[in-house]
Design a protein around this motif. Structure first.
Motif, PDB file in Angstrom:
ATOM      1  N   ALA A   1       0.834  -1.210   0.000  1.00 36.67           N
ATOM      2  CA  ALA A   1       0.000   0.000   0.000  1.00 36.67           C
ATOM      3  C   ALA A   1       0.867   1.258   0.000  1.00 36.67           C
ATOM      4  N   ALA A   2       1.945   1.247   0.780  1.00 38.52           N
ATOM      5  CA  ALA A   2       2.822   2.419   0.840  1.00 38.52           C
ATOM      6  C   ALA A   2       3.517   2.651  -0.497  1.00 38.52           C
ATOM      7  N   LEU A   3       4.053   1.591  -1.096  1.00 35.26           N
ATOM      8  CA  LEU A   3       4.733   1.736  -2.380  1.00 35.26           C
ATOM      9  C   LEU A   3       3.767   2.238  -3.450  1.00 35.26           C
ATOM     10  N   CYS A   4       2.614   1.626  -3.528  1.00 31.40           N
ATOM     11  CA  CYS A   4       1.653   2.011  -4.561  1.00 31.40           C
ATOM     12  C   CYS A   4       1.121   3.422  -4.329  1.00 31.40           C
ATOM     13  N   LEU A  63       6.953   5.092 -15.992  1.00 31.22           N
ATOM     14  CA  LEU A  63       8.086   4.461 -15.314  1.00 31.22           C
ATOM     15  C   LEU A  63       7.795   4.204 -13.837  1.00 31.22           C
ATOM     16  N   CYS A  64       6.847   4.934 -13.280  1.00 33.75           N
ATOM     17  CA  CYS A  64       6.478   4.738 -11.873  1.00 33.75           C
ATOM     18  C   CYS A  64       5.828   3.378 -11.627  1.00 33.75           C
ATOM     19  N   LEU A  65       5.400   2.706 -12.686  1.00 35.82           N
ATOM     20  CA  LEU A  65       4.796   1.375 -12.531  1.00 35.82           C
ATOM     21  C   LEU A  65       5.842   0.275 -12.374  1.00 35.82           C
ATOM     22  N   CYS A  88       7.561  -5.124 -10.661  1.00 36.95           N
ATOM     23  CA  CYS A  88       8.659  -5.998 -10.212  1.00 36.95           C
ATOM     24  C   CYS A  88       8.407  -6.580  -8.828  1.00 36.95           C
ATOM     25  N   GLU A  89       7.837  -5.816  -7.939  1.00 36.98           N
ATOM     26  CA  GLU A  89       7.659  -6.260  -6.555  1.00 36.98           C
ATOM     27  C   GLU A  89       6.384  -7.068  -6.337  1.00 36.98           C
ATOM     28  N   TYR A  90       5.297  -6.657  -6.993  1.00 40.74           N
ATOM     29  CA  TYR A  90       3.994  -7.253  -6.663  1.00 40.74           C
ATOM     30  C   TYR A  90       3.225  -7.814  -7.859  1.00 40.74           C
ATOM     31  N   GLY A  91       3.756  -7.660  -9.061  1.00 41.60           N
ATOM     32  CA  GLY A  91       3.121  -8.244 -10.229  1.00 41.60           C
ATOM     33  C   GLY A  91       2.241  -7.283 -11.002  1.00 41.60           C
ATOM     34  N   GLN A 116      15.727  -4.023 -11.235  1.00 39.09           N
ATOM     35  CA  GLN A 116      15.883  -5.342 -10.618  1.00 39.09           C
ATOM     36  C   GLN A 116      17.297  -5.563 -10.095  1.00 39.09           C
ATOM     37  N   LYS A 117      18.310  -5.111 -10.830  1.00 39.11           N
ATOM     38  CA  LYS A 117      19.700  -5.239 -10.371  1.00 39.11           C
ATOM     39  C   LYS A 117      19.931  -4.404  -9.127  1.00 39.11           C
TER      40      LYS A 117
END
Length: 178
Positions: A14-17, A47-49, A54-57, A172-173
């Motif tokens: 929730a915080a990230l989104c 790019l904010c997506l 990567c983290e939650y699909g 991702q790196k």
């Protein structure tokens, strides 16, 4: 998974989104203040997506895209920029699935999706929403010029696709090392 870990994961999601949605809306609103940012700001906002994908699909990223689109349409000063994001902002979430298609066919599918989105969006802008600045701008364009702009848009979209792929790998790196 322990209930406490599940709760922590949901809170992080929730915080990230929430932060990415806010950043997306700010970028889109800045586009209304900076001349010639009509096309650059929606691309930057997409790019904010990347972190959400990567983290939650892709499902979470699509929810983030939907929330940011609605907020941009309600709060954004430039409706053309908000509509560009609303019609193309889904792309980073669905890109991994489109990349599973063989390369040449994938490019055709991506260009077809881009062209269809732009055709529908500008048809709505010109005939339904009647955004006067855009209507006046398009009044002076010939059919050949509109088709040329669409072709240039497709080339730019494919370049964006490559930039998005590289930015995702970079994210991702950095995520693994950080």
């Amino acid at each position: 998974m322990e209930p406490r870990d599940q709760s922590r994961r949901q809170s992080r999601k929730a915080a990230l989104c929430g932060m990415m949605a806010a950043l997306t809306v700010v970028i889109l609103c800045l586009g209304g203040m900076i001349p010639l940012a009509t096309f650059a700001c929606p691309i930057l906002a997409m790019l904010c997506l990347i972190p959400a994908v990567c983290e939650y699909g892709p499902g979470t990223a699509l929810i983030l895209y939907g929330a940011a689109s609605i907020l941009a349409l309600l709060l954004g000063p430039d409706k053309e920029i908000a509509l560009l994001y609303a019609f193309l902002g889904w792309y980073p979430a669905l890109r991994p699935r489109l990349d599973s298609i063989p390369k040449a066919v994938g490019w055709l599918v991506k260009c077809g999706l881009f062209s269809a989105a732009m055709a529908v969006m500008y048809a709505l802008i010109l005939h339904l929403f009647r955004l006067e600045a855009v209507v006046e701008e398009f009044a002076g364009y010939s059919t050949a010029m509109v088709l040329g702009l669409l072709a240039l848009g497709n080339v730019t979209f494919l370049a964006f696709d490559q930039a998005l792929a590289r930015t995702t790998v970079l994210y991702q790196k950095k995520r693994k090392t950080g």
